[in-house]
Structures are given as structure tokens and as C-alpha cells.
Design an enzyme around this catalytic site. Structure first.
Site, short mmCIF file in Angstrom:
data_model
loop_
_atom_site.label_atom_id
_atom_site.label_comp_id
_atom_site.label_asym_id
_atom_site.label_seq_id
_atom_site.Cartn_x
_atom_site.Cartn_y
_atom_site.Cartn_z
N CYS A 75 -10.37 -1.78 21.03
CA CYS A 75 -10.23 -2.43 22.35
C CYS A 75 -11.59 -2.73 22.97
O CYS A 75 -11.70 -3.54 23.87
CB CYS A 75 -9.38 -1.56 23.29
SG CYS A 75 -10.26 -0.12 23.98
N HIS A 98 0.95 -3.66 6.19
CA HIS A 98 -0.18 -3.48 7.11
C HIS A 98 -1.50 -3.95 6.50
O HIS A 98 -2.55 -3.65 7.04
CB HIS A 98 -0.29 -2.01 7.53
CG HIS A 98 -0.57 -1.11 6.37
ND1 HIS A 98 0.39 -0.74 5.47
CD2 HIS A 98 -1.72 -0.55 5.92
CE1 HIS A 98 -0.14 0.02 4.54
NE2 HIS A 98 -1.44 0.15 4.78
N GLU A 99 -1.42 -4.68 5.36
CA GLU A 99 -2.67 -5.17 4.76
C GLU A 99 -2.67 -6.68 4.82
O GLU A 99 -2.72 -7.35 3.79
CB GLU A 99 -2.77 -4.71 3.30
CG GLU A 99 -3.07 -3.24 3.16
CD GLU A 99 -3.53 -2.89 1.74
OE1 GLU A 99 -3.74 -1.70 1.51
OE2 GLU A 99 -3.67 -3.79 0.89
N CYS A 125 -12.29 1.63 25.57
CA CYS A 125 -11.91 3.03 25.76
C CYS A 125 -13.11 3.95 25.45
O CYS A 125 -14.13 3.51 24.91
CB CYS A 125 -10.71 3.40 24.90
SG CYS A 125 -11.08 3.56 23.14
N ARG A 130 -3.83 -3.23 -6.79
CA ARG A 130 -3.10 -3.81 -5.67
C ARG A 130 -2.24 -5.00 -6.08
O ARG A 130 -2.68 -5.87 -6.82
CB ARG A 130 -4.07 -4.34 -4.60
CG ARG A 130 -4.43 -3.34 -3.53
CD ARG A 130 -3.22 -2.95 -2.69
NE ARG A 130 -3.58 -2.01 -1.65
CZ ARG A 130 -3.68 -0.69 -1.80
NH1 ARG A 130 -3.43 -0.12 -2.96
NH2 ARG A 130 -4.02 0.07 -0.77
N ARG A 143 -2.40 3.81 20.89
CA ARG A 143 -1.90 4.75 19.87
C ARG A 143 -0.43 5.15 20.05
O ARG A 143 0.36 5.08 19.11
CB ARG A 143 -2.72 6.04 19.89
CG ARG A 143 -4.00 5.84 19.21
CD ARG A 143 -4.73 7.15 19.05
NE ARG A 143 -5.61 6.93 17.94
CZ ARG A 143 -5.59 7.60 16.80
NH1 ARG A 143 -4.78 8.60 16.64
NH2 ARG A 143 -6.37 7.30 15.82
N CYS A 156 -14.14 3.66 21.87
CA CYS A 156 -14.68 2.36 21.44
C CYS A 156 -16.13 2.16 21.90
O CYS A 156 -16.91 1.52 21.20
CB CYS A 156 -13.80 1.22 21.96
SG CYS A 156 -12.37 0.90 20.90
N CYS A 186 0.83 -1.21 0.00
CA CYS A 186 0.00 0.00 0.00
C CYS A 186 0.87 1.26 0.00
O CYS A 186 2.04 1.24 0.35
CB CYS A 186 -0.91 -0.05 1.23
SG CYS A 186 -1.82 1.45 1.58
N HIS A 187 0.26 2.38 -0.38
CA HIS A 187 0.97 3.66 -0.43
C HIS A 187 1.59 4.04 0.91
O HIS A 187 2.62 4.70 0.96
CB HIS A 187 0.03 4.77 -0.87
CG HIS A 187 -0.46 4.60 -2.27
ND1 HIS A 187 0.32 4.91 -3.36
CD2 HIS A 187 -1.60 4.11 -2.76
CE1 HIS A 187 -0.34 4.63 -4.46
NE2 HIS A 187 -1.52 4.14 -4.12
N THR A 188 0.93 3.66 1.99
CA THR A 188 1.45 4.05 3.31
C THR A 188 2.79 3.38 3.59
O THR A 188 3.67 3.96 4.23
CB THR A 188 0.41 3.73 4.40
OG1 THR A 188 -0.84 4.23 3.97
CG2 THR A 188 0.77 4.37 5.72
N CYS A 217 -9.88 4.14 18.26
CA CYS A 217 -9.53 3.54 19.56
C CYS A 217 -8.29 4.23 20.14
O CYS A 217 -7.32 4.52 19.44
CB CYS A 217 -9.24 2.05 19.36
SG CYS A 217 -8.71 1.22 20.86
N CYS A 242 -7.12 -2.51 4.80
CA CYS A 242 -6.80 -1.07 4.66
C CYS A 242 -7.72 -0.39 3.66
O CYS A 242 -8.85 -0.04 3.97
CB CYS A 242 -5.32 -0.89 4.31
SG CYS A 242 -4.85 0.84 4.10
#
Ligand code: NAD
Ligand code: ZN
Ligand code: ZN
Length: 367
Positions: free
Chosen positions: A92, A62-63, A95, A362, A110, A98, A40-42, A106, A169
């Protein structure tokens, strides 16, 4: 345990396939066997060095879609053998955010996630004694990774992971922008700016919500064709007259809902301007460059337009990613056209090149 992984040793350098050490899982953590992961771009953004929060060395990715290999102490919602999708945006369920239906942001982990740590402030990845950071709490460019329990969505055991990983994502971000952030009403007109993974997801989400007209705008005719396949009714190659064209097409009023999925602030401005007065809602999903700002003429707001931002499509990951996967399994969403290349882990750098060249939507790495 030992695992092969693509390590980003420093910014701007190709990833290196290494045998790394993966420890854990500790309390509240899960050892995940990664089966497939999108590029992914991130990932590219952090590798470029422009991400002020990027920490190196790290394992990007992250995908992910994978299978639970082992659970740490106190993990109750997952067991070995479960099929899961990774969540850079965890849930979670406890919180202040959430427990509120208005947001998916969430607060639980973080700070440490942004530092490239697991929630206890340490890492489980290393090579020859040197710590390797986690990325977005996920690090899926590895055969095995360790993640917090709250960052894994347990999905239908029948779902093929080489497709389901897209829900980690961009696809969920686009679908969710229409379904959960904007909550598109049936019979309305939508305009989606950008037909990458996020914009195409927004087109599909608008269709699932019963929108009557779905205008899609992009620079690429090929991508607009893909948007048509997802339910776009009107296609527009972007030019300097895009906003006027949308106004003309909508009796001078603009679209009930607009979605921005390019990350360009100029396009965000267009998306606001193409929104209908009185009740129009512009949802911004694209991530702008650091320091960039969005200019809006206040009169547009006084006359009833609203602007909303959407992170991960407002999707509460553990609850709603499984629901989205089920809709795909039921035939409501067609994701085959999004998977343009299948690569091995060794070919991960080619995945970045293909993305740079905008070759397909992708690339998915299969382990
Ligand atoms: N909010 C989130 O949680 C989240 C999650 C994932 C991605 N994103 C962001 O969403 C954005 C889109 O991601 P993507 O993976 O779909 O990217 P992408 O690059 O694949 O797609 C962007 C599309 O915008 C088009 N475009 C460029 N200029 C345009 C213009 N003037 N008018 C109309 N279209 C134009 C491009 O041709 C391209 O098809 C990025 O900024 C990404 O960082 C946000
Ligand atoms: Zn992504
Ligand atoms: Zn939470």
C-alpha cells in the site's frame, strides 16, 4: 460481465469450468483481463482442504499476469492497457510496514484477504446469485478478475505475460530470499535446499548477488541439472549425510548463507545446521504444515548463526517486481526452463496432476 472461470466448489473436488459473473471495479479496485497464470502448490494446498483459512466456493490462482481492463474510482497508479503482475502480497506504500525498508509485510488488507474478500469485505465474483470467494486477493483462474490497486505491479509493457506471471509467486520468492532477505554478499558460499521454483529462484538470486559458490541440494537429479543452469556450482543429491557433506565441502565451517525451499521442517533443521558459525544466516522460505515446529539446538545460535523467515522473498511487490522483470528482460535471469507445460483453462486440473507428479517446474495456463 460474464467470464469463464475454474471454480473450486468444495475441497478435494476437481475445479469446474463455469461462466461466472464478475462485477466492479469499485473504488480502489481494478478489473483485470488475465492473460496467463501459473499453477502453484498453494492452490493445491487450499483445494486439499488442509488450509484452515480456505473458504469455498472460490476461484483459485495467484500467479497471474494480465492487462488492466478498467479502473475504479480513485485508482491513480494504473490505467487501462497497463501490463501487470498480481501480488498476493500487496504494497500500500502507507502502512507502518510499507514505509519501513526492513519488511514487505503490508498490513493494509490482510484480514479481509484471508477471508476471501476484497478490502471492503465483499466479493465481486458470483454465479446464479451465489457469492464466490476470492483467493489470496487474486483469483487468477478466470478470464477476468477484480483486484485491489495495491496488489498489482505494473511491469515493462514489452514483457511477455506468459513468462512474467512466474514473478507473481515462487520465482520472486526465491530471488528475493537471496537478494532482499539474506542480501547475499559477493564472494560468499550459499547452500540452497530444494530445487523447485523457489529454490531455483534462490540459486539465481545468489548468482545475481555475486556468490562464489552455490551448493544446491535436492532429491531429484533432473532438478539439480536445472539448478546448474541457474548458476549452482555444486550439486548434491539429498541423503542422510547432507549436512556433513556441506561441512566437509566448506572446510568444516558451513555455508555463509543457507536457504530452505522445501517446506519440510527436517530440511529446515539441516539448513540451520549447515550454516556457518559466527555470521551464517539461514533463510527459511518453505511453508511447513500446520502445527509443525522447527527444532534448533540453541548452541548453534549462541555461536553466531541466525535464522530468518522470508515471505514472498521480502519483495516489496509494486516497487521490486518490476525491477526483477526488467532484469529478466535484460537477460540476467533465464526463466524458460521453468515453464514445463502450457495449458488451457479447461486443462487446469491436469496442471494439479502434473504438479503432484513433480512433472516439470511450472504449468502455465494461457487464456
Ligand atoms: N515464503 C513464501 O512466500 C513462499 C512462496 C511460494 C512458495 N513457498 C513455499 O516454498 C516451498 C517450495 O516451493 P516450490 O514451489 O519450490 O516447491 P517444490 O515442491 O516444487 O520444490 C520443493 C523441492 O524440495 C525437494 N526436496 C524434498 N525433500 C528434500 C530434501 N530432504 N532435501 C532437499 N530437497 C528436498 C523436492 O525434490 C523439490 O524439488 C514450499 O513449501 C512452498 O509452500 C513459500
Ligand atoms: Zn504460489
Ligand atoms: Zn502497506
Amino acid at each position: 460481465m460474464k467470464a469463464r472461470a475454474a471454480v473450486a466448489w468444495e475441497p478435494k473436488k476437481p475445479l469446474v469450468i463455469e461462466e461466472i459473473e464478475v462485477e466492479g471495479p469499485e473504488e480502489g479496485e481494478v478489473l483485470l483481463k488475465v492473460v496467463a497464470t501459473g499453477v502453484c502448490h498453494t492452490d493445491a494446498f487450499t483445494l486439499s482442504g488442509d488450509d484452515p483459512e480456505g473458504a469455498f466456493p472460490c476461484v483459485l490462482g495467484h500467479e497471474g499476469g494480465g492487462i488492466v481492463e478498467k479502473v475504479g474510482e480513485g485508482v491513480s497508479s494504473l490505467a487501462p492497457g497497463d501490463k501487470v503482475v498480481t501480488l498476493f502480497s500487496p504494497q500500500c506504500r502507507e502502512c507502518v510496514h510499507c514505509v519501513d525498508p526492513r519488511t514487505n509485510l503490508c498490513m493494509a488488507i490482510r484480514a479481509e484477504q484471508n477471508l476471501g474478500h476484497l478490502p471492503d469485505g465483499t466479493t465481486r465474483l458470483s454465479r446464479d446469485g451465489e457469492d464466490i470467494r476470492h483467493f489470496m486477493g487474486t483469483s487468477t483462474f478466470a478470464e477476468y478478475t477484480v483486484m485491489p490497486e495495491i496488489a498489482l505491479a505494473k511491469i515493462n509493457p514489452e514483457a511477455p505475460l506468459d513468462h512474467a506471471c512466474l514473478f507473481a509467486c515462487g520465482l520472486s520468492t526465491g530471488l528475493g530470499a537471496a537478494m532482499y532477505t539474506a542480501k547475499v554478499e559477493p564472494g560468499t558460499t550459499c547452500a540452497v535446499f530444494g530445487a523447485g521454483m523457489v529454490g531455483l529462484g534462490a540459486v539465481a538470486g545468489a548468482r545475481l548477488m555475486g556468490a562464489e559458490r552455490i551448493i544446491c541440494v535436492d532429491l531429484s537429479e533432473d532438478r539439480l541439472e536445472l539448478a546448474k543452469g541457474q548458476g549452482a556450482t555444486d550439486l548434491k543429491v539429498a541423503d542422510e549425510n547432507t549436512v556433513q557433506w556441506i561441512l566437509d565441502e566448506t572446510g568444516g565451517m558451513g555455508a555463509d548463507y543457507t536457504f530452505e525451499a522445501t517446506g519440510l521442517v527436517k530440511v529446515m533443521e539441516q539448513a540451520v545446521e549447515a550454516t556457518r558459525m559466527a555470521w551464517g544466516l539461514c533463510t527459511v522460505a518453505g511453508v511447513a504444515g500446520k502445527g509443525e515446529t522447527l527444532d534448533i539446538v540453541p548452541r548453534l545460535l549462541i555461536t553466531g548463526r541466525r535464522v530468518a523467515g522470508s515471505s514472498f522473498g521480502g519483495v516489496k511487490g509494486r516497487d521490486q517486481v518490476p525491477e526483477l522483470v526488467d532484469r529478466w528482460m535484460a537477460g540476467d535471469i533465464d526463466i524458460d526452463p521453468f515453464i514445463s507445460h502450457e495449458l488451457s483453462l479447461e486443462e487446469v486440473n491436469r496442471g494439479f496432476e502434473l504438479m503432484e507428479a513433480q512433472d516439470g517446474i511450472r504449468s502455465v495456463i494461457r487464456f
